[in-house]
Design a protein around this motif. Sequence first.
Motif, PDB file in Angstrom:
ATOM      1  N   TRP A 112      35.986  43.634  45.562  1.00  0.00           N
ATOM      2  CA  TRP A 112      35.996  44.363  44.294  1.00  0.00           C
ATOM      3  C   TRP A 112      35.095  43.711  43.248  1.00  0.00           C
ATOM      4  O   TRP A 112      34.376  44.393  42.519  1.00  0.00           O
ATOM      5  CB  TRP A 112      37.423  44.469  43.753  1.00  0.00           C
ATOM      6  N   ARG A 113      35.134  42.402  43.145  1.00  0.00           N
ATOM      7  CA  ARG A 113      34.343  41.748  42.089  1.00  0.00           C
ATOM      8  C   ARG A 113      32.850  41.953  42.311  1.00  0.00           C
ATOM      9  O   ARG A 113      32.086  42.132  41.366  1.00  0.00           O
ATOM     10  CB  ARG A 113      34.667  40.261  42.026  1.00  0.00           C
ATOM     11  N   HIS A 114      32.419  41.953  43.585  1.00  0.00           N
ATOM     12  CA  HIS A 114      31.000  42.194  43.858  1.00  0.00           C
ATOM     13  C   HIS A 114      30.618  43.630  43.503  1.00  0.00           C
ATOM     14  O   HIS A 114      29.542  43.876  42.941  1.00  0.00           O
ATOM     15  CB  HIS A 114      30.705  41.928  45.335  1.00  0.00           C
ATOM     16  N   LEU A 116      32.111  45.568  41.279  1.00  0.00           N
ATOM     17  CA  LEU A 116      32.150  45.726  39.828  1.00  0.00           C
ATOM     18  C   LEU A 116      30.913  45.111  39.169  1.00  0.00           C
ATOM     19  O   LEU A 116      30.363  45.651  38.204  1.00  0.00           O
ATOM     20  CB  LEU A 116      33.410  45.082  39.259  1.00  0.00           C
ATOM     21  N   VAL A 117      30.455  43.982  39.688  1.00  0.00           N
ATOM     22  CA  VAL A 117      29.244  43.369  39.139  1.00  0.00           C
ATOM     23  C   VAL A 117      28.033  44.256  39.406  1.00  0.00           C
ATOM     24  O   VAL A 117      27.132  44.384  38.560  1.00  0.00           O
ATOM     25  CB  VAL A 117      29.044  41.973  39.756  1.00  0.00           C
ATOM     26  N   PHE A 284      41.581  44.045  37.785  1.00  0.00           N
ATOM     27  CA  PHE A 284      40.925  43.543  38.975  1.00  0.00           C
ATOM     28  C   PHE A 284      40.905  42.026  39.038  1.00  0.00           C
ATOM     29  O   PHE A 284      40.525  41.453  40.070  1.00  0.00           O
ATOM     30  CB  PHE A 284      39.490  44.076  39.052  1.00  0.00           C
ATOM     31  N   THR A 285      41.309  41.359  37.962  1.00  0.00           N
ATOM     32  CA  THR A 285      41.414  39.901  38.015  1.00  0.00           C
ATOM     33  C   THR A 285      42.704  39.450  38.656  1.00  0.00           C
ATOM     34  O   THR A 285      42.849  38.284  39.016  1.00  0.00           O
ATOM     35  CB  THR A 285      41.335  39.330  36.591  1.00  0.00           C
TER      36      THR A 285
END
Length: 463
Positions: A112-114, A116-117, A284-285
Amino acid sequence: MTATPVTERDTPLAARPVSVARGYRFELVKLVSQWRIRLVVLACWIAPALFVAAVSRQGSLPVDTLFGRWMHATGWAGPLVVLGFSGQWALPLLTSLVAGDVFAAEDRLGTWRHLLVAIRSPRRIFAAKALASLSVIVVLVAGLAGSSVVGGLAAVGNQPLVGLDGGLLSAGDAAGQVLLAWACVLAPTLALAGIGLLGSVTLGRSPMGLLLPALVALAMQLAQMLPLPVPVRLALPGYAFIGWKGLFTTPEQLGPLLIGIVVSLVWAVIATVLAYLLFVRRDFTNLADGASPRRALAAGALPLVGLLAVSVGVVAAAVPSTGSGIQQTKVEKSLAVAFAHLYRQQTDELHRPAVTEAQLKSSAACTKGGVPDHAEGAGNDWRCVVSWHLPDVEATGTAVYQLDITPDGRFVADGDGPKEVNGYFLVRTPIGDAPNPLWQFDGNVDLLGTTKGQSHAGNTPQA
């Protein structure tokens, strides 16, 4: 000092969110790059053609399946057999595989973090994933429909199709109705896709999110087998999976089908909106935020239960039927009309003088479980006697049928004599033995039809 809000137009170019179109292409490439998706697409575009061609050339046919008994006669029967199977099993499973996993895959892989970035907008991520999964589902449905049509036409040919009222649809009319029937099942498929998106968002990496559309479809199938009131039956989002059969009668029984389509589309929109609201509010954190059982129950299941209750109430207020919808006068009328149409086909096979439905004046008298009047409901204990008249013949012809009626209104009429009319599966024609159209045939009772009028085929005369 007052804070000035920063809009997307004020954001530096490198930090602006990726457009939905680019995100859609990215998600679509991710989906079709999976070997299981490629394998499923390939199977949907090849397997139905092989199945229809193989079954059409066999001596035994799937007569317990709607239109299965006509697979030797026309290439348009095979796509309808595949459609019946797809609505029960294939489409729910395919929807689970695509929509039920489109968000959960990111939870399992921890990406998810990738994402979102890269895209920088949860709203656009949701839109891209939803559109990509929808595109793949449409391709799968188109493959099932197109492949089965090609297989049927290649194996049997472009002949007329016998409808559920015994009437003969020309090849052109049959083609249009078959394609329309496949288009109608897109609505309940979208409803399952919306439920899949909701399950994928709320349940995260849990396998229940992947199985949710299939489980919901199975529950709806079981419900359709129960003696439910008509409003409850039509308020289920999967009714259009079976309601398409109303396209193959004259006049078309469009009421239940249209209600089923509208209900399915409402479910698709509501489920998708719920999934969207939950997704854009997700933290998402927090790795555990996407798979809370309490959240899934409160924000996912309970709203759908409420939607079902509202759907039942609205449909109940809109339709006049409150019971099963299967009533004695409706059964008698449907059977008499189908018998008259099929009698004409038998007459043509035997090269007898032509006769019209108006001349036959066929009628039916039915009982259920020994109840002579006001019988209703599904069951295999319906017994009917069909009567008809031939021009210049004083005697009245009669034939006996045993009927097995399912809760959704479909019935199978099994001839029980006399032998020369409907007691044997073959008739002896001048050119050899041929299938007897009056021996056993399918029909359909309009659940929303009126019970007024006489139950004879003369109401729909044909030349």
